[in-house]
Design a protein around this motif. Structure first.
Motif, PDB file in Angstrom:
ATOM      1  N   GLN A   1      -0.358 -28.945 -20.020  1.00  0.00           N
ATOM      2  CA  GLN A   1       0.230 -30.103 -20.779  1.00  0.00           C
ATOM      3  C   GLN A   1      -0.870 -31.085 -21.219  1.00  0.00           C
ATOM      4  O   GLN A   1      -0.893 -31.407 -22.384  1.00  0.00           O
ATOM      5  N   LEU A   2      -1.830 -31.119 -20.284  1.00  0.00           N
ATOM      6  CA  LEU A   2      -3.060 -31.954 -20.840  1.00  0.00           C
ATOM      7  C   LEU A   2      -3.882 -31.356 -21.688  1.00  0.00           C
ATOM      8  O   LEU A   2      -4.167 -31.962 -22.572  1.00  0.00           O
ATOM      9  N   GLN A   3      -3.835 -30.085 -21.700  1.00  0.00           N
ATOM     10  CA  GLN A   3      -4.745 -29.253 -22.700  1.00  0.00           C
ATOM     11  C   GLN A   3      -3.916 -29.262 -24.081  1.00  0.00           C
ATOM     12  O   GLN A   3      -4.459 -29.637 -25.293  1.00  0.00           O
ATOM     13  N   ALA A   4      -2.727 -29.438 -24.072  1.00  0.00           N
ATOM     14  CA  ALA A   4      -1.807 -29.610 -25.131  1.00  0.00           C
ATOM     15  C   ALA A   4      -2.121 -31.033 -25.928  1.00  0.00           C
ATOM     16  O   ALA A   4      -2.193 -30.815 -27.150  1.00  0.00           O
ATOM     17  N   LEU A   5      -2.261 -31.954 -25.076  1.00  0.00           N
ATOM     18  CA  LEU A   5      -2.323 -33.344 -25.634  1.00  0.00           C
ATOM     19  C   LEU A   5      -3.625 -33.549 -26.085  1.00  0.00           C
ATOM     20  O   LEU A   5      -3.946 -34.127 -27.275  1.00  0.00           O
ATOM     21  N   LEU A   6      -4.755 -33.009 -25.355  1.00  0.00           N
ATOM     22  CA  LEU A   6      -6.053 -33.065 -25.791  1.00  0.00           C
ATOM     23  C   LEU A   6      -6.277 -32.550 -27.046  1.00  0.00           C
ATOM     24  O   LEU A   6      -7.071 -32.746 -27.988  1.00  0.00           O
TER      25      LEU A   6
ATOM     26  N   GLU B   1     -12.342 -27.990 -22.213  1.00  0.00           N
ATOM     27  CA  GLU B   1     -12.159 -27.985 -23.579  1.00  0.00           C
ATOM     28  C   GLU B   1     -13.232 -28.184 -24.369  1.00  0.00           C
ATOM     29  O   GLU B   1     -13.419 -27.516 -25.288  1.00  0.00           O
ATOM     30  N   ALA B   2     -14.321 -29.051 -23.744  1.00  0.00           N
ATOM     31  CA  ALA B   2     -15.683 -29.097 -24.191  1.00  0.00           C
ATOM     32  C   ALA B   2     -16.486 -27.747 -24.150  1.00  0.00           C
ATOM     33  O   ALA B   2     -17.118 -27.218 -25.222  1.00  0.00           O
ATOM     34  N   ARG B   3     -16.080 -26.965 -23.224  1.00  0.00           N
ATOM     35  CA  ARG B   3     -16.913 -25.799 -22.938  1.00  0.00           C
ATOM     36  C   ARG B   3     -16.167 -24.724 -24.104  1.00  0.00           C
ATOM     37  O   ARG B   3     -17.014 -23.873 -24.596  1.00  0.00           O
TER      38      ARG B   3
ATOM     39  N   THR C   1     -12.491 -29.796 -30.182  1.00  0.00           N
ATOM     40  CA  THR C   1     -12.574 -31.209 -30.540  1.00  0.00           C
ATOM     41  C   THR C   1     -11.922 -32.311 -29.730  1.00  0.00           C
ATOM     42  O   THR C   1     -10.664 -32.007 -29.280  1.00  0.00           O
ATOM     43  N   LEU C   2     -12.805 -33.063 -29.016  1.00  0.00           N
ATOM     44  CA  LEU C   2     -12.306 -34.205 -27.970  1.00  0.00           C
ATOM     45  C   LEU C   2     -11.443 -35.256 -28.614  1.00  0.00           C
ATOM     46  O   LEU C   2     -12.110 -35.637 -29.718  1.00  0.00           O
TER      47      LEU C   2
ATOM     48  N   GLU D   1      -7.869 -34.217 -12.766  1.00  0.00           N
ATOM     49  CA  GLU D   1      -7.425 -33.134 -13.625  1.00  0.00           C
ATOM     50  C   GLU D   1      -7.644 -33.238 -14.878  1.00  0.00           C
ATOM     51  O   GLU D   1      -7.954 -32.441 -15.707  1.00  0.00           O
ATOM     52  N   VAL D   2      -7.398 -34.537 -15.158  1.00  0.00           N
ATOM     53  CA  VAL D   2      -8.022 -34.737 -16.815  1.00  0.00           C
ATOM     54  C   VAL D   2      -9.447 -34.541 -16.906  1.00  0.00           C
ATOM     55  O   VAL D   2      -9.628 -34.004 -18.088  1.00  0.00           O
ATOM     56  N   ASP D   3     -10.138 -35.105 -16.132  1.00  0.00           N
ATOM     57  CA  ASP D   3     -11.684 -34.837 -16.432  1.00  0.00           C
ATOM     58  C   ASP D   3     -12.058 -33.356 -16.275  1.00  0.00           C
ATOM     59  O   ASP D   3     -13.098 -32.918 -16.922  1.00  0.00           O
ATOM     60  N   LYS D   4     -11.408 -32.447 -15.589  1.00  0.00           N
ATOM     61  CA  LYS D   4     -11.585 -31.036 -15.323  1.00  0.00           C
ATOM     62  C   LYS D   4     -11.133 -30.430 -16.850  1.00  0.00           C
ATOM     63  O   LYS D   4     -12.016 -29.516 -17.293  1.00  0.00           O
ATOM     64  N   THR D   5     -10.210 -30.890 -17.121  1.00  0.00           N
ATOM     65  CA  THR D   5      -9.517 -30.151 -18.481  1.00  0.00           C
ATOM     66  C   THR D   5     -10.373 -30.598 -19.586  1.00  0.00           C
ATOM     67  O   THR D   5     -10.749 -29.837 -20.394  1.00  0.00           O
ATOM     68  N   LEU D   6     -10.834 -31.862 -19.624  1.00  0.00           N
ATOM     69  CA  LEU D   6     -11.769 -32.482 -20.815  1.00  0.00           C
ATOM     70  C   LEU D   6     -13.060 -31.472 -20.736  1.00  0.00           C
ATOM     71  O   LEU D   6     -13.515 -30.953 -21.773  1.00  0.00           O
TER      72      LEU D   6
END
Length: 748
Positions: free
Chosen positions: A548-553, A588-590, A594-595, A580-585
């Protein structure tokens, strides 16, 4: 003996059918029925008592008792042997009535000379309509064959009552489905609505309870049961890849559909003179009576399955149901025992109102109703049996009242209320574009709650400054399987597009308690509201949270993003979720995605414990939203689903306001943005008090923004704060009386 019972029962039912075919008026029909039953049963007395209202039985016809007692003799539910039968829905068979428990002597009837008494409930599908009684002078207990014959007759009488057989000139009682009825339920979504009834599962009306060709009726039953078995098998095949709970229910359906005992009992009823439909209903009534008395949850669930299967069989036999081609009225008010979120969404905004017999204020249906701004009343007992398609109905979601087939006086008063509300909404439209600034110059932000794409047009229409709470669980609840990340990302992106730059706070998946995913294994918890739910589920199942965090980002794609975790009870839960948010961020950056331009991560304060978290929590969290609905129930230890206690505690109770004030002070000290989200935020007086004690952001349903803004713009918060302080100083339990007095004098 069985042969004799069958022929005698058929003979009696045949005579009953002749009475039904007669064009006699209602009272004359009842008189004929009591005469033929007494004659067939070889008893001196036969009497029919029918409910005058929910608590009162009235003698409507008799053979053998004094004629002048008809429509004069009445008794309360539970009073005397007749009242006992009605209250317990069980028969009383005694050779010595005066010595039986609960006997009441009624001199106006002349029944003191009769010793034997057999009374049975006249009921249809578990609902008792009255009592059928036979009495004789000889002291004897009626045989099982006689009891059975009278049970069958009582059921046919119930069907006749349903069909209006006792209505007409000189009728014994008013037509059941012509009376004005006031039903009191529980408010699950405020608002008022007028329209016409649309039954989610239309009642099957059996128009032919008696049949004289048992061979033909048994053949019809066999054909219908064969079709039922095929449909159950097809459902099972389609659910093989579904979850285990659904399969278990369908396996139970198959077991009942193939039950030889069930089939044998229905065939015996047909042999005794009933039609195939009436035989199904008789066994269904027996199951419902057992269901009402069952304390074992497993047995209740199985009996419920049998009840549902009986309804399916009746629809096959009669051809009645939603598939009959009946047209929904242009102003439908949906009536149902209960309804799932996907089914409710199928109706969409076409509905004017919803009334349920069951449900809860936090149920899926209530969530959808709030999202669609449709008035919803739950716990409206008997609504599915009282209402018929097309009935005029008025729903008062503010008071939890339902007026079915209202008279002219009620209709006029209700329409006046709707007109006043419409006029008020027009006044609110004039301030829609204005910022909410109080007389003392304090700026208050007003946001709306949402959960569906269909809610977003209300952003502009209501004048909301953003979405203070977007419930993400609805997309999980309305599906038969877990949604894909790409589907969620697309939805969240459309939400942000529709918001046109206004902030949207996405609350992560809030499941558990009363929100159970259909494809997730159900866990039996003694108190689910205090159990495995919301962030607790997310932290234990991090894969779902990360998805869900990935979908939101990805949905934000360079825009601002607000993420809020629900039901945080301690600082450590927030830090784990934030990690978990920081890990997902980082992931996504890797991957080169787009963040968000700005990311703010907050928490819902719904448990008193979080208000006392270490000060570091308030420094770390980027915003807090008080979840008023849950916080209030936990603060007062009063289950908001429990009607016995949920209204007992006032939001404006001094202790609760003082507690919220403490949260405001801690957030002010750490410069942490704070809002209040929940039903109370949308109540103008409560919103005024929240603003007076320091809350500067409120989130509510769209329709509440106008009334709240209107009141806030007419008040000086400094004066209201002084009123609250003085009431507290005086030792008042609630500040409501003092604030209301001040409003009457100062706010017009």
């Amino acid at each position: 003996m069985a042969e004799t019972r069958e022929s005698e029962s058929r003979k009696l039912l045949g005579r009953l059918r002749d009475v039904m075919a007669d064009r006699a008026a209602g009272q004359e029909r009842l008189d004929q029925i009591t005469h033929l039953i007494a004659d067939s049963m070889k008893t001196e007395v036969c009497s029919i008592y029918l409910f005058r209202d929910d608590e009162t039985l009235e003698l409507c016809a008799t053979e053998g008792l004094k004629a002048e007692a008809v429509h004069q003799t009445r008794m309360r539910l539970g009073e005397g042997l007749v009242g006992r039968v009605a209250r317990t829905s069980t028969l009383v068979n005694t050779p010595d009535a005066p010595k039986a428990r609960g006997f009441r002597y009624m001199p106006e009837t002349g029944e003191e000379i009769y010793s034997s008494f057999l009374g049975l409930p006249i009921q249809r599908l578990g609902e008792t309509l009255g009592v059928l009684v036979v009495q004789s002078k000889a002291a004897r207990e009626f045989s099982s064959d006689e009891v059975y014959a009278l049970e069958v007759v009582a059921m046919v009488l119930a069907e006749m009552a349903e069909l209006g057989a006792f209505v007409g000139e000189g009728a014994a009682l008013k037509a059941r489905h012509q009376q004005s009825v006031l039903l009191r339920g529980t408010t699950a979504q405020e608002g008022t609505a007028e329209g016409h009834v649309w039954l989610h599962e239309p009642r099957v009306v059996v128009t032919n309870p008696v049949a004289d060709d048992p061979v033909k009726e048994k053949s019809r039953l066999e054909e219908a049961v064969d079709l039922l078995r095929v449909s159950v098998d097809q459902m099972l095949e389609g659910a093989q890849n579904g979850d285990g709970e659904q399969l278990k229910v369908l396996e139970t359906y198959r077991m009942f559909a193939n039950s030889k005992g069930w089939m044998r009992r229905m065939e015996e009823d047909i042999d005794n003179g009933l039609s195939a439909e009436a035989a199904v209903e008789r066994e269904q009534s027996v199951a419902r009576t057992r269901m009402a008395k069952a304390t074992d949850p497993y047995l209740r669930e199985r009996l419920h399955d049998l009840d549902d299967l009986s309804n399916r069989l009746l629809r096959i036999l009669t051809g009645q149901g939603r598939e009959t081609g009946a047209e929904m009225p242009p102003d439908p008010v949906l009536i149902a025992r209960n309804i799932g979120p996907a089914e409710l969404l199928d109706y969409g905004r076409a509905l004017k109102g919803i009334v349920l017999e069951e449900g809860s204020v936090g149920s899926h249906a209530a969530i959808i109703a709030r999202a669609l701004a449709i008035p919803l009343v739950i716990h409206a007992t008997r609504i599915t049996t009282e209402a018929l398609n097309g009935d005029h109905i008025m729903v008062d979601g503010d008071q939890g009242n339902v007026h079915l087939r209202p008279d002219d006086t009620v209709t006029a008063a209700f329409r006046d209320k709707i007109a006043m509300q419409a006029a008020a909404q027009e006044r609110y439209a004039s301030i829609r574009e204005k910022k909410c600034v109080t007389l003392c110059g304090q700026r208050i932000e007003l946001h709306m709650n949402a959960g569906l794409m269909a809610d977003l047009p209300s952003l502009e229409g209501s004048g909301a400054e953003g979405v203070g709470l977007f419930r993400t669980e609805l997309q999980f609840l309305i599906r038969a399987q877990m949604p894909r990340r790409s589907e969620l990302s697309s939805l969240y992106a459309r939400v942000l597009d529709a918001a046109q730059g206004k902030p949207v706070v996405f609350r992560t998946l809030d499941i558990g308690s009363d929100k159970v995913l259909p494809y997730m294994k159900t866990i039996d918890e003694p108190n689910p509201a205090l159990g495995w739910r919301a962030i607790r589920v997310g932290l234990d199942k991090p894969g779902v949270m990360r998805m869900q965090l990935q979908a939101l980002l990805r949905a934000a794609c360079g825009r601002d993003l607000h993420i809020m975790f629900p039901f945080v009870a301690q600082y450590e839960e927030y830090t784990r979720a934030r990690a978990e948010v920081d890990k997902t961020l980082a992931r996504e950056a890797r991957l080169g995605h787009t963040l968000p331009d700005k990311l703010r991560v907050g928490a819902m304060l719904e448990t008193p414990s979080l208000a006392f978290a270490p000060i570091q929590f308030f420094r770390d969290v980027e915003f807090i939203s008080i979840g008023g609905n849950d916080l209030k129930q936990f603060f007062f230890a009063a289950d908001r689903e429990n009607e016995l206690v949920r209204r007992r505690y006032d939001t404006l109770n001094v202790s609760f306001l003082s507690f919220i004030e403490r949260i405001v002070e801690r957030c002010d000290a750490t410069n942490t943005p704070l809002s209040f989200c929940g039903e109370d935020a949308g109540r103008p007086v409560e919103a005024l008090c929240f603003a007076a004690i320091g809350l500067r952001s409120l989130s509510m349903r769209p329709a509440s923004i106008g009334p709240v803004k209107s009141l806030l713009m007419r008040c000086d918060l400094r004066e209201v704060r002084k009123v609250i302080h003085d009431a507290r100083h005086r030792g008042a339990q609630s500040v409501r009386p003092a604030v209301m007095d001040w409003l009457r004098e100062n706010a017009g």
